[in-house]
Scaffold this active site. Structure first.
Site, mmCIF file in Angstrom:
data_model
loop_
_atom_site.group_PDB
_atom_site.id
_atom_site.type_symbol
_atom_site.label_atom_id
_atom_site.label_comp_id
_atom_site.label_asym_id
_atom_site.label_seq_id
_atom_site.Cartn_x
_atom_site.Cartn_y
_atom_site.Cartn_z
ATOM 1 N N PHE A 141 -1.489 5.474 -3.279
ATOM 2 C CA PHE A 141 -1.582 4.964 -4.647
ATOM 3 C C PHE A 141 -1.435 6.126 -5.624
ATOM 4 O O PHE A 141 -2.185 7.100 -5.535
ATOM 5 C CB PHE A 141 -2.919 4.255 -4.894
ATOM 6 C CG PHE A 141 -3.038 3.725 -6.298
ATOM 7 C CD1 PHE A 141 -2.456 2.525 -6.657
ATOM 8 C CD2 PHE A 141 -3.711 4.451 -7.271
ATOM 9 C CE1 PHE A 141 -2.541 2.043 -7.969
ATOM 10 C CE2 PHE A 141 -3.811 3.980 -8.581
ATOM 11 C CZ PHE A 141 -3.224 2.772 -8.923
ATOM 12 N N ASP A 226 -1.987 14.612 -4.594
ATOM 13 C CA ASP A 226 -2.598 13.790 -5.632
ATOM 14 C C ASP A 226 -4.101 13.755 -5.359
ATOM 15 O O ASP A 226 -4.568 13.035 -4.483
ATOM 16 C CB ASP A 226 -1.984 12.383 -5.585
ATOM 17 C CG ASP A 226 -2.622 11.424 -6.590
ATOM 18 O OD1 ASP A 226 -3.699 11.754 -7.133
ATOM 19 O OD2 ASP A 226 -2.062 10.335 -6.804
ATOM 20 N N LYS A 255 -9.258 11.105 -13.177
ATOM 21 C CA LYS A 255 -10.562 10.484 -12.924
ATOM 22 C C LYS A 255 -11.738 11.398 -13.292
ATOM 23 O O LYS A 255 -11.995 11.591 -14.467
ATOM 24 C CB LYS A 255 -10.609 9.999 -11.479
ATOM 25 C CG LYS A 255 -9.659 8.814 -11.249
ATOM 26 C CD LYS A 255 -10.083 7.892 -10.137
ATOM 27 C CE LYS A 255 -9.344 6.561 -10.242
ATOM 28 N NZ LYS A 255 -8.019 6.541 -9.610
HETATM 29 C C1 LIG Z 1 -6.683 6.330 -10.021
HETATM 30 C C2 LIG Z 1 -5.593 7.054 -9.336
HETATM 31 C C3 LIG Z 1 -4.351 7.283 -9.948
HETATM 32 C C4 LIG Z 1 -4.016 6.737 -11.313
HETATM 33 O O1 LIG Z 1 -4.813 7.253 -12.308
HETATM 34 P P1 LIG Z 1 -4.881 6.486 -13.728
HETATM 35 O O2 LIG Z 1 -5.754 7.359 -14.565
HETATM 36 O O3 LIG Z 1 -5.455 5.136 -13.463
HETATM 37 O O4 LIG Z 1 -3.483 6.395 -14.233
HETATM 38 C C5 LIG Z 1 -3.408 8.015 -9.262
HETATM 39 N N1 LIG Z 1 -3.654 8.500 -8.038
HETATM 40 C C6 LIG Z 1 -4.829 8.302 -7.423
HETATM 41 C C7 LIG Z 1 -5.057 8.903 -6.073
HETATM 42 C C8 LIG Z 1 -5.832 7.559 -8.030
HETATM 43 O O5 LIG Z 1 -6.991 7.329 -7.400
#
Ligand SMILES: *Cc1c(COP(=O)(O)O)cnc(C)c1O
Length: 406
Positions: A141, A226, A255
């Site tokens: 994700f 990420d 986050k």
């Molecule tokens: C939450 C998340 C995103 C997206 O972040 P947003 O601030 O919602 O755009 C991308 N990668 C990972 C691993 C996430 O947990």
């Protein structure tokens, strides 16, 4: 914080004015403090979701309030076309902590990942004959913009909002041979989460991450991690890759980075930092108010003993959940530090989170057979015990959970 409680009439009734993007419960939150939320009726909730692992210091933490108040009184925004002192200080602290060389600030995780994708493609244009493909993982994700949705391997997303951004071939997680086989002349990078968060807390193995680091070096392509969910202390170290003993070429954070504020970042090794003037930007990027907040968060996370406490509380939570799992016939725990998921062995996650909400506990089921635990990193052992008590009684009361697994 004692803020007078005066919900407006509009807030009390007018949900029709909002686009329906989620099945929200009929609760309106008005206050938060630490691990606790209060709704407009005065009911209190123990929060083990924390805005999706966002409020790493809990709700309205003092260091953040102080930093925001001071900064807001001095300077809120001077445009990303100029330097500001908070931006410089946070960039310096992040590069020092991460082992990477330069930072680009963003306002959301998806935007940071968009920046990472653009940086990798730019680098591929300059150094890999225009290679642009980024190999990503099934179940991964990376956000909800068009490119980051394409990069994500979330089931069902292939067909949403077509046409998709091309250039994101997928491989199964933890299969190094699949990555090796997927690399072509068009490949510029491999991008993944050290622990797939939204997929249900599915860890990439340490050995796999080490092999990926070696493979990407050998093949002359970039490794993008990420760490939007795993970073900023969530797994017990500031960044999850530090437990593996590797460093990525590009790292994205979000986050927990802002402790609840919209703040994210893209960091990269100097060899990869090839944006030219005008390639990348954004109106709010690196604004002093958010970066001052981010600096206050990072300062707390890097205080002596803070991350030790995360590991200790994480172990306490693990021990408690293991006992609870045995009692209710659940399966194994996944994850590290204070990013844990419990395998329920049956699709009762939504029933549990709904009953928990009624009982004053916020929990998340990232998939029907799993519960995810992502409390504030400052959650206390007593609060963990309280959560376990509520969860235990919720599970006792579920007819589906009482018998053996089906
Ligand atoms: C939450 C998340 C995103 C997206 O972040 P947003 O601030 O919602 O755009 C991308 N990668 C990972 C691993 C996430 O947990």
């Amino acid at each position: 914080m004692n803020i007078p409680h005066q919900p407006s009439q509009a807030a009390a009734t007018d949900t029709a004015a909002l686009m329906q993007i989620a099945n929200r419960p009929a609760i309106v939150f008005t206050h938060g403090e630490g691990s606790w939320l209060t709704d407009r009726n005065g009911k209190r909730y123990l929060d083990f979701v924390q805005g999706w692992a966002v409020n790493c210091l809990g709700h309205s933490p003092r260091p953040l309030l102080q930093a925001l108040g001071d900064q807001a009184a001095r300077l809120i925004n001077c445009s990303p076309a100029f330097y500001n002192d908070a931006m410089l200080e946070l960039a310096g602290a992040l590069t020092a902590a991460s082992g990477l060389d330069q930072v680009f600030f963003a306002n959301s995780g998806a935007e940071a990942n968009e920046g990472a994708i653009k940086l990798a493609r730019k680098w591929g244009g300059l150094h890999r004959d225009g290679a642009y493909e980024i190999i990503t993982t099934d179940g991964g994700f990376h956000g909800r913009t068009l490119a980051t949705m394409s990069a994500s391997g979330k089931a069902g997303w292939e067909v949403l909002f077509a046409p998709k951004v091309p250039g994101f071939p997928k491989v199964p997680l933890n299969d190094i041979a699949a990555v090796a086989a997927a690399i072509t002349d068009n490949t510029v990078a491999v991008m993944l989460e050290p622990i797939q968060g939204e997929a249900g807390v599915i860890p990439a193995d340490d050995g796999y991450l080490k092999d990926l680091r070696q493979l990407t070096r050998e093949r002359g392509i970039l490794l993008i991690l990420d760490e939007i969910q795993t970073g900023m202390g969530r797994t017990g170290t500031l960044f999850a890759y530090q437990q593996v003993g590797i460093t990525p070429d590009i790292l994205t954070l979000g986050k927990g980075m802002g402790g609840g504020l919209p703040l994210a970042a893209l960091l990269a090794h100097e060899d990869v930092c090839c944006f030219a003037h005008g390639d990348q930007g954004g109106t709010f990027n690196g604004n002093p108010l958010m970066t001052a907040g981010g600096l206050a968060v990072l300062t707390e996370l890097t205080k002596p003993g803070f991350l030790d406490q995360v590991i200790e509380t994480g172990n306490h939570l693990k021990t408690g959940l293991t006992a609870l799992a045995a009692r209710h016939g659940f399966g194994a725990l996944r994850g590290k530090g204070l990013l844990l998921a419990l395998d329920l062995r049956r699709p009762i996650g939504p029933a549990i989170t709904a009953a928990a909400l009624d009982a004053g506990l916020l929990l998340n089921a990232p998939r029907p057979d799993s519960l995810r635990f992502m409390p504030a990193l400052t959650v206390t052992a007593d609060e963990v015990d309280r959560m376990l008590e509520i969860l235990d009684s919720v599970c006792d009361a579920l007819p589906e959970a009482a018998g053996t697994a089906t």
